[in-house]
Design a protein around this motif. Structure first.
Motif, PDB file in Angstrom:
ATOM      1  N   UNK A   1       0.822  -1.458   0.158  1.00  0.00           N
ATOM      2  CA  UNK A   1      -0.304   0.346  -0.588  1.00  0.00           C
ATOM      3  C   UNK A   1       0.810   1.358   0.152  1.00  0.00           C
ATOM      4  N   UNK A   2       2.224   0.886   0.510  1.00  0.00           N
ATOM      5  CA  UNK A   2       2.842   2.718   0.537  1.00  0.00           C
ATOM      6  C   UNK A   2       3.346   2.614  -0.193  1.00  0.00           C
ATOM      7  N   UNK A   3       3.651   1.572  -1.452  1.00  0.00           N
ATOM      8  CA  UNK A   3       3.988   2.036  -3.039  1.00  0.00           C
ATOM      9  C   UNK A   3       3.271   2.691  -3.820  1.00  0.00           C
ATOM     10  N   UNK A   4       2.307   1.898  -3.811  1.00  0.00           N
ATOM     11  CA  UNK A   4       0.674   2.613  -4.384  1.00  0.00           C
ATOM     12  C   UNK A   4       0.713   3.422  -4.647  1.00  0.00           C
ATOM     13  N   UNK A   5       0.335   4.491  -2.980  1.00  0.00           N
ATOM     14  CA  UNK A   5       0.058   5.397  -2.546  1.00  0.00           C
ATOM     15  C   UNK A   5       2.034   6.166  -2.884  1.00  0.00           C
ATOM     16  N   UNK A   6       2.802   6.044  -2.884  1.00  0.00           N
ATOM     17  CA  UNK A   6       3.668   7.147  -3.245  1.00  0.00           C
ATOM     18  C   UNK A   6       3.435   7.285  -5.284  1.00  0.00           C
TER      19      UNK A   6
ATOM     20  N   UNK B   1     -10.725  12.897  -9.997  1.00  0.00           N
ATOM     21  CA  UNK B   1      -9.475  12.041 -10.765  1.00  0.00           C
ATOM     22  C   UNK B   1     -10.013  10.698 -11.102  1.00  0.00           C
ATOM     23  N   UNK B   2      -9.972   9.190 -12.242  1.00  0.00           N
ATOM     24  CA  UNK B   2     -11.051   8.079 -12.052  1.00  0.00           C
ATOM     25  C   UNK B   2      -9.583   6.852 -11.568  1.00  0.00           C
ATOM     26  N   UNK B   3     -10.329   6.129 -11.169  1.00  0.00           N
ATOM     27  CA  UNK B   3      -9.515   5.061 -10.314  1.00  0.00           C
ATOM     28  C   UNK B   3     -10.265   3.785 -10.795  1.00  0.00           C
ATOM     29  N   UNK B   4      -8.806   3.146 -11.775  1.00  0.00           N
ATOM     30  CA  UNK B   4      -9.780   1.601 -11.511  1.00  0.00           C
ATOM     31  C   UNK B   4      -8.605   0.865 -11.074  1.00  0.00           C
ATOM     32  N   UNK B   5      -8.814  -0.430 -10.290  1.00  0.00           N
ATOM     33  CA  UNK B   5      -7.929  -1.602  -9.942  1.00  0.00           C
ATOM     34  C   UNK B   5      -8.586  -2.811 -10.807  1.00  0.00           C
ATOM     35  N   UNK B   6      -7.238  -3.413 -10.524  1.00  0.00           N
ATOM     36  CA  UNK B   6      -7.404  -4.615 -11.365  1.00  0.00           C
ATOM     37  C   UNK B   6      -7.097  -5.348 -10.379  1.00  0.00           C
TER      38      UNK B   6
ATOM     39  N   UNK C   1     -13.444   4.002  -9.329  1.00  0.00           N
ATOM     40  CA  UNK C   1     -14.236   5.101  -8.830  1.00  0.00           C
ATOM     41  C   UNK C   1     -14.472   6.252 -10.776  1.00  0.00           C
ATOM     42  N   UNK C   2     -15.530   5.966 -10.443  1.00  0.00           N
ATOM     43  CA  UNK C   2     -15.573   7.609 -12.207  1.00  0.00           C
ATOM     44  C   UNK C   2     -15.529   8.574 -11.360  1.00  0.00           C
ATOM     45  N   UNK C   3     -14.742   9.594 -12.803  1.00  0.00           N
ATOM     46  CA  UNK C   3     -14.462  11.183 -12.261  1.00  0.00           C
ATOM     47  C   UNK C   3     -15.103  11.505 -12.714  1.00  0.00           C
TER      48      UNK C   3
ATOM     49  N   UNK D   1      -4.702  -1.352   0.122  1.00  0.00           N
ATOM     50  CA  UNK D   1      -4.518  -0.562  -0.662  1.00  0.00           C
ATOM     51  C   UNK D   1      -5.721  -0.704  -1.057  1.00  0.00           C
ATOM     52  N   UNK D   2      -7.028  -1.129  -0.930  1.00  0.00           N
ATOM     53  CA  UNK D   2      -8.019  -0.395  -0.984  1.00  0.00           C
ATOM     54  C   UNK D   2      -9.020   0.943   0.313  1.00  0.00           C
ATOM     55  N   UNK D   3      -8.317   0.262   1.224  1.00  0.00           N
ATOM     56  CA  UNK D   3      -8.491   1.811   2.249  1.00  0.00           C
ATOM     57  C   UNK D   3      -7.530   3.013   1.174  1.00  0.00           C
ATOM     58  N   UNK D   4      -6.528   2.901   1.188  1.00  0.00           N
ATOM     59  CA  UNK D   4      -6.325   3.888   0.457  1.00  0.00           C
ATOM     60  C   UNK D   4      -6.834   4.039  -0.677  1.00  0.00           C
ATOM     61  N   UNK D   5      -6.530   3.925  -1.250  1.00  0.00           N
ATOM     62  CA  UNK D   5      -7.220   3.918  -2.871  1.00  0.00           C
ATOM     63  C   UNK D   5      -9.383   4.581  -2.226  1.00  0.00           C
ATOM     64  N   UNK D   6      -9.407   4.246  -1.521  1.00  0.00           N
ATOM     65  CA  UNK D   6     -11.231   4.817  -1.269  1.00  0.00           C
ATOM     66  C   UNK D   6     -10.333   5.864  -0.367  1.00  0.00           C
ATOM     67  N   UNK D   7      -9.574   6.402   0.196  1.00  0.00           N
ATOM     68  CA  UNK D   7      -9.554   7.635   0.955  1.00  0.00           C
ATOM     69  C   UNK D   7      -9.208   8.799   0.100  1.00  0.00           C
ATOM     70  N   UNK D   8      -8.369   8.461  -0.871  1.00  0.00           N
ATOM     71  CA  UNK D   8      -7.435   8.980  -2.204  1.00  0.00           C
ATOM     72  C   UNK D   8      -9.415   9.815  -2.840  1.00  0.00           C
ATOM     73  N   UNK D   9     -10.897   8.775  -3.219  1.00  0.00           N
ATOM     74  CA  UNK D   9     -11.349   8.568  -3.936  1.00  0.00           C
ATOM     75  C   UNK D   9     -12.241   9.482  -3.677  1.00  0.00           C
ATOM     76  N   UNK D  10     -11.790  10.220  -1.817  1.00  0.00           N
ATOM     77  CA  UNK D  10     -13.049  10.979  -1.159  1.00  0.00           C
ATOM     78  C   UNK D  10     -12.335  12.449  -1.203  1.00  0.00           C
TER      79      UNK D  10
END
Length: 617
Positions: A24-29, A184-189, A198-200, A170-179
């Motif tokens: 999750x730290x890598x994804x964040x940076x 910004x559109x975020x697509x995760x696989x 998360x649609x933009x 990772x999903x928790x950090x992306x949730x925080x970013x989406x808020x």
């Protein structure tokens, strides 16, 4: 062993221990780098919770081929060039440590193409060993691949958790970013399968909150937008009935950066303490905006924390803003952002009533300056000449100044509104009493059920607080001064904050390096433990620069008095008495919860009741 410089690879691996805690730290940076580059869409591909593969693709500005080696060099960045830039940094990243640290503990690939370039280029790094720049077909933007995280640092790799756990972080950090970034559109696989999108775009508040924190939060969220003193606080706080067993839905952003701050968290907790059930946690999404020079973001390697130049001002600003907002959550008022609204209506929520010029940080969205909170006048106001008289008026029989009546005084029966044609009040009109406990009322939408003891308890409690606020905190001198042994830091605080302590009812002087002389204590709390209370007050002043200990102790006593004075179960009320109680609830602050945080009322729409009986099927 002689002193010698460390190899660059080892330096980066040591830095990775601070920056790279888990996938999750890598994804964040990497995602923050993409946002700083102006990306509007970011694709995150993961395998085995990010342990095997993390691939971040964006449509940002891109990196020229000749700058790729610089991008993975320590302390190389395009975001700051001087100390002035650092003190006013507005980007999410700025240290220039993330990419070299990540590349030193993984099999790393960086590929990019600037928007004005004809083709892209790539650079491979294997455990810190840098390869050659090679041409690569690439769309405008940047791709970063991180494979086999910590493959060359087995001691770190064995501390990674199960795939599901790492993916959850990772999903928790992306949730925080989406808020924070709905633009910004975020697509995760994950493992080759789409898992989150998360649609933009121009999503309304209810849609964004619903897809990140759930529909229940959206229905319970109260909109906040308040400015003043160069500060702006906006976002959403959940109403008290939506509380959590843990602090898993608490999001704070400072100038768009997700952070943790104990001072702000403490201010939020204080604002909720009068309305939350014991042990429950509030839920909120709050954005604090201020001049970047008033906050230091360079205090944590992973940028999780910040330091405020005016921490005490910010603590008080957050506390008073949320306290006033929660005070306006009266019974019968709809405040959730998911509440139905007619087209063209403004979103429902709380905004300060005072009008003034916008602050320098106002973006034109209608935020207003901060106004210090003062108790709102009650429609059924009390005379506050003397505390005893106020208490007797609330809880004693007429003429009984002791206030020790066995039968509490009910709301004035002349407050009952006639059932005339016209607009029906939010809580409607009483129609019956159920088992001597609940009031049943009919409003425009359906049925309202009120816990009469809990409601009367809150009404009495708020009246007691208003009465006592009118009198103020009185000090009671001690016949013999109390000598209190404290640590030197607490003694310094007592000496520095002597005026604050006087306002709280304490007269304290320093009689030695680690000794205080207490000459007076708050009169209302004289029979409590003033020594323990003063220690707690000093601890709060040292830790947060502010304290609510005395007010909390006072409120606890007043709450107990209100509880004993409230109407008891099995007390039969007349229809006028029940209607008077409903009108008092509509006019009383925080009347949606009793003093202990339990709800005082519930509403059932006619449609819900129809479904109980399968009508219309």
């Amino acid at each position: 062993m002689p002193i010698r410089p460390l190899p660059d690879t080892l330096i980066n691996q040591i830095a990775a221990g601070e920056v790279v805690e888990r996938p999750a730290s890598v994804v964040k940076e990497l995602v923050e780098n993409a946002l700083d580059a102006g990306a509007t869409r970011v694709d995150i591909d993961l395998e085995e919770g990010g342990i095997r593969l993390i691939r971040i693709r964006d449509d940002g500005g891109g990196i020229p081929p000749e700058e790729l080696p610089l991008a993975i060099s320590r302390h190389a960045t395009s975001k700051i060039a001087s100390l002035d830039d650092l003190e006013a940094v507005a980007t999410l990243g700025f240290r220039g440590e993330a990419l070299p640290s990540i590349a030193s503990v993984s099999r790393f690939m960086l590929a990019s193409r600037p928007r004005d370039a004809e083709h892209g280029a790539a650079l491979h790094v294997d455990g810190g060993r840098v390869g050659e720049i090679v041409p690569k077909a690439h769309a405008p933007g940047t791709t970063v691949e991180v494979r086999e995280l910590f493959y060359n640092v087995p001691a770190r790799r064995k501390f990674l958790r199960a795939e599901r756990t790492e993916l959850g972080h990772i999903e928790e950090w992306l949730r925080s970013l989406a808020l924070a970034r709905p633009d910004v559109e975020l697509r995760v696989s994950h493992n080759g399968k789409p898992s989150r999108r998360y649609r933009a775009g121009d999503l309304d508040a209810a849609a964004r909150l619903g897809e990140t924190l759930g529909e229940d939060f959206a229905r319970s969220a109260l909109r906040i937008d308040h400015s003043g003193a160069g500060l702006r606080l906006h976002g959403w706080i959940a109403q008290p009935h939506y509380s959590r067993a843990s602090a898993d839905q608490q999001y704070l952003y400072v100038n768009g950066r997700a952070v943790r701050d104990r001072s702000v968290a403490h201010a939020v907790k204080l604002a909720y303490q009068d309305v939350l059930y014991h042990g429950r946690q509030p839920a909120y999404v709050l954005f604090l905006e201020l001049d970047p020079t008033r906050v230091d973001v360079n205090v944590h390697p992973a940028k999780h924390e910040v330091r405020f130049r005016d921490a005490r001002l910010i603590h008080d600003f957050v506390f008073r803003t949320l306290q006033e907002a929660l005070a306006q959550t009266r019974a019968g008022v709809e405040t959730g952002v998911a509440a139905s609204a007619m087209p063209g209506q403004a979103p429902m929520g709380w905004q300060p009533s005072a009008s003034a010029a916008p602050s320098p940080l106002d973006n034109g969205a209608g935020a207003r300056p901060f106004v210090p909170w003062t108790p709102a006048p009650q429609p059924l106001g009390l005379r506050v000449d003397e505390a005893a008289g106020a208490y007797a008026a609330l809880y004693g029989e007429p003429g009984n100044s002791s206030g020790a009546s066995a039968m509490p005084v009910l709301p004035r029966q002349d407050m009952a509104l006639p059932e005339a044609q016209g607009e029906v009040p939010p809580l409607g009109y009483a129609i019956a009493q159920l088992h001597g406990i609940y009031i049943l009322a009919e409003n425009a939408e359906g049925l309202v059920v009120v816990d009469m003891h809990a409601a009367h308890e809150r009404i009495g409690y708020e009246r007691l607080k208003t009465a006592h606020d009118g009198i103020g905190l009185r000090a009671q001198p001690l016949l013999v001064p109390l000598s209190l042994a404290v640590g030197e830091r607490d003694a310094d605080v007592a000496e520095r904050e002597s005026e604050t302590l006087v306002q709280l009812g304490f007269e304290v002087t320093r009689s030695g390096p680690q000794t205080l002389a207490v000459r007076s204590v708050p009169a209302l709390l004289a029979h409590a433990d003033p020594e323990a209370l003063l220690r707690d007050v000093l601890a709060d002043l040292r830790e947060h620069g502010a304290t609510r200990r005395v007010a909390a102790a006072r409120d606890e006593l007043l709450s107990t008095m209100a509880c004993h004075g409230a109407v008891r179960a099995n007390r039969r009320l007349t229809i006028p008495e029940m209607n008077a109680l409903l009108r008092d609830m509509e006019a009383t602050e925080r009347s949606g919860q009793c003093n202990h945080g339990r709800p005082t009322w519930a509403r059932f729409s006619l449609g819900e009741i129809d479904r109980w009986f399968l009508r219309g099927r």
